[in-house]
Design a protein around this motif. Sequence first.
Motif, short mmCIF file in Angstrom:
data_model
loop_
_atom_site.label_atom_id
_atom_site.label_comp_id
_atom_site.label_asym_id
_atom_site.label_seq_id
_atom_site.Cartn_x
_atom_site.Cartn_y
_atom_site.Cartn_z
N LEU A 1 -12.43 -0.66 -6.76
CA LEU A 1 -12.83 -1.95 -7.32
C LEU A 1 -11.64 -2.90 -7.42
CD1 LEU A 1 -15.32 -0.89 -10.12
CD2 LEU A 1 -15.85 -2.07 -7.99
N LEU A 2 -10.48 -2.36 -7.76
CA LEU A 2 -9.29 -3.18 -7.83
C LEU A 2 -8.95 -3.78 -6.47
CD1 LEU A 2 -6.71 -4.22 -9.19
CD2 LEU A 2 -5.64 -2.02 -8.66
N GLY A 3 -9.01 -2.96 -5.43
CA GLY A 3 -8.75 -3.47 -4.09
C GLY A 3 -9.77 -4.50 -3.65
N LEU A 4 -11.04 -4.28 -4.01
CA LEU A 4 -12.10 -5.22 -3.65
C LEU A 4 -11.88 -6.58 -4.29
CD1 LEU A 4 -14.89 -5.82 -2.39
CD2 LEU A 4 -15.92 -4.87 -4.46
N SER A 5 -11.69 -6.62 -5.59
CA SER A 5 -11.52 -7.89 -6.29
C SER A 5 -10.22 -8.59 -5.90
CB SER A 5 -11.57 -7.67 -7.80
OG SER A 5 -10.53 -6.80 -8.22
N SER A 6 -9.15 -7.82 -5.73
CA SER A 6 -7.87 -8.41 -5.32
C SER A 6 -7.96 -9.03 -3.93
CB SER A 6 -6.76 -7.35 -5.36
OG SER A 6 -6.60 -6.82 -6.65
N GLY A 7 -8.66 -8.36 -3.02
CA GLY A 7 -8.82 -8.91 -1.69
C GLY A 7 -9.61 -10.20 -1.68
N CYS B 1 -13.23 -6.75 -12.63
CA CYS B 1 -13.42 -6.92 -11.19
C CYS B 1 -14.77 -7.56 -10.86
CB CYS B 1 -13.28 -5.58 -10.47
SG CYS B 1 -11.64 -4.85 -10.57
N VAL B 2 -15.82 -7.10 -11.53
CA VAL B 2 -17.15 -7.68 -11.30
C VAL B 2 -17.17 -9.15 -11.72
CG1 VAL B 2 -19.57 -7.57 -11.99
CG2 VAL B 2 -18.34 -5.47 -11.46
N SER B 3 -16.50 -9.47 -12.82
CA SER B 3 -16.43 -10.86 -13.27
C SER B 3 -15.71 -11.73 -12.25
CB SER B 3 -15.74 -10.94 -14.63
OG SER B 3 -16.42 -10.18 -15.59
N LEU B 4 -14.61 -11.23 -11.71
CA LEU B 4 -13.86 -11.99 -10.70
C LEU B 4 -14.71 -12.26 -9.47
CD1 LEU B 4 -10.34 -10.29 -10.79
CD2 LEU B 4 -10.91 -12.58 -11.54
N ILE B 5 -15.38 -11.23 -8.98
CA ILE B 5 -16.20 -11.39 -7.78
C ILE B 5 -17.37 -12.34 -8.05
CG2 ILE B 5 -17.68 -10.17 -6.14
CD1 ILE B 5 -15.90 -7.71 -6.59
N THR B 6 -17.96 -12.25 -9.24
CA THR B 6 -19.09 -13.13 -9.58
C THR B 6 -18.66 -14.59 -9.63
OG1 THR B 6 -20.11 -11.36 -10.87
CG2 THR B 6 -20.88 -13.60 -11.28
N VAL C 1 -13.36 -5.81 1.68
CA VAL C 1 -13.58 -4.48 2.27
C VAL C 1 -12.25 -3.80 2.56
CG1 VAL C 1 -14.47 -3.26 4.29
CG2 VAL C 1 -15.84 -5.06 3.21
N PHE C 2 -11.30 -4.55 3.14
CA PHE C 2 -9.99 -3.97 3.44
C PHE C 2 -9.29 -3.52 2.15
CE2 PHE C 2 -9.53 -6.62 7.56
CZ PHE C 2 -10.33 -5.70 8.23
N GLY C 3 -9.40 -4.33 1.10
CA GLY C 3 -8.79 -3.94 -0.17
C GLY C 3 -9.43 -2.70 -0.76
N ALA C 4 -10.77 -2.64 -0.71
CA ALA C 4 -11.47 -1.47 -1.23
C ALA C 4 -11.13 -0.22 -0.44
CB ALA C 4 -12.98 -1.72 -1.21
N VAL C 5 -11.08 -0.33 0.88
CA VAL C 5 -10.73 0.82 1.73
C VAL C 5 -9.30 1.28 1.44
CG1 VAL C 5 -10.32 1.56 4.11
CG2 VAL C 5 -12.37 0.25 3.54
N SER C 6 -8.39 0.32 1.23
CA SER C 6 -7.01 0.69 0.91
C SER C 6 -6.94 1.46 -0.40
CB SER C 6 -6.14 -0.58 0.82
OG SER C 6 -6.15 -1.30 2.03
N GLY C 7 -7.69 0.98 -1.41
CA GLY C 7 -7.70 1.70 -2.68
C GLY C 7 -8.28 3.10 -2.56
#
Length: 313
Positions: A22-28, A151-156, A236-242
């Motif tokens: 989730l950290l990688g997803l939101s950061s990306g 993370c969910v708040s950031l993406i939203t 996706v790249f951030g989530a895969v990296s995490g």
Amino acid sequence: MDKIWSMLSDPNMQWIFLGCTLLGLSSGVIGCFSYLRKQSLMGDTLAHAALPGICIAFMLTGIKSIGLFLIGAGIAGVVATFGIGYITRNSKLKQDAAMGIVLSGFFGLGIVLLTLIQHGEYGNQAGLDKFLFGQAASMIASDVISMTVVCVSLITICTLLFKQFKIISFDPGFARGLGYPVAFLEQLLMLLIVVAVVAGIQAVGVVLVAALLITPAVSARYWTDRLGLMVVLSGVFGAVSGGIGTWISASVSNLPTGPVTVLAATLLFCISILFGPQRGLVAKRLLRQRVKQRYNRENERLLDGNVKKEAAL
């Protein structure tokens, strides 16, 4: 696959895997806008600025609480952003110079405070230096739940304000002409970057968290020219990296999760720079070869035409 499933069967590892993904997803996602606005150094500045906030929070409370550390780091990040704005507005220095000054000043203050804590009469300070490079293995369920909410708040927010962030990233003047509150949106975007940085400190550390903001965004840029798809690919790249970082660090003993996650993101960047369909080195090489072949065929056709004309004469 057996190792992966055995790893995911461990409840503690499930929390760590979920948190890092989730950290990688939101950061990306949030890092795309920082990259497009040419503020790649901003994430690094805010990450280093968070260290004195963590130290001051511990010195005031004497408690190693992730919630208190996040509050202290967030306040320090906000102060750093205002400091950068103040230096830029009231001097002839450009933003990159202002960010360099704030980064070095805050990080130096953080190291001094960390040294004072380690050599002072503070109890329970063991492990405080882990925030420099992160310690994902120390995350518990409550930490991951807090990170999930963030993370969910950031993406939203990025999803709801995607059009506004898109316009101010490419043409703030046009956005101002449309009546958008550009100054507010820029400060909001900066605040979201601060939140993303603070959320990733425990997993990756203040030194490496900026890599999760910028590297997935740069990698996604090699695959598309559309911002919407770029944001999705970056997440996706951030989530895969995490996920990869968690899996490798769990498979090898005494291997930290944060640095491995950053190395996984760097590997995806290397793949993107080589095999990106439009800007990749391989794609450019193939394009040059196709253009050269087309040029040679055209020359041969013209030569054949000239030869036939001469023969007819």
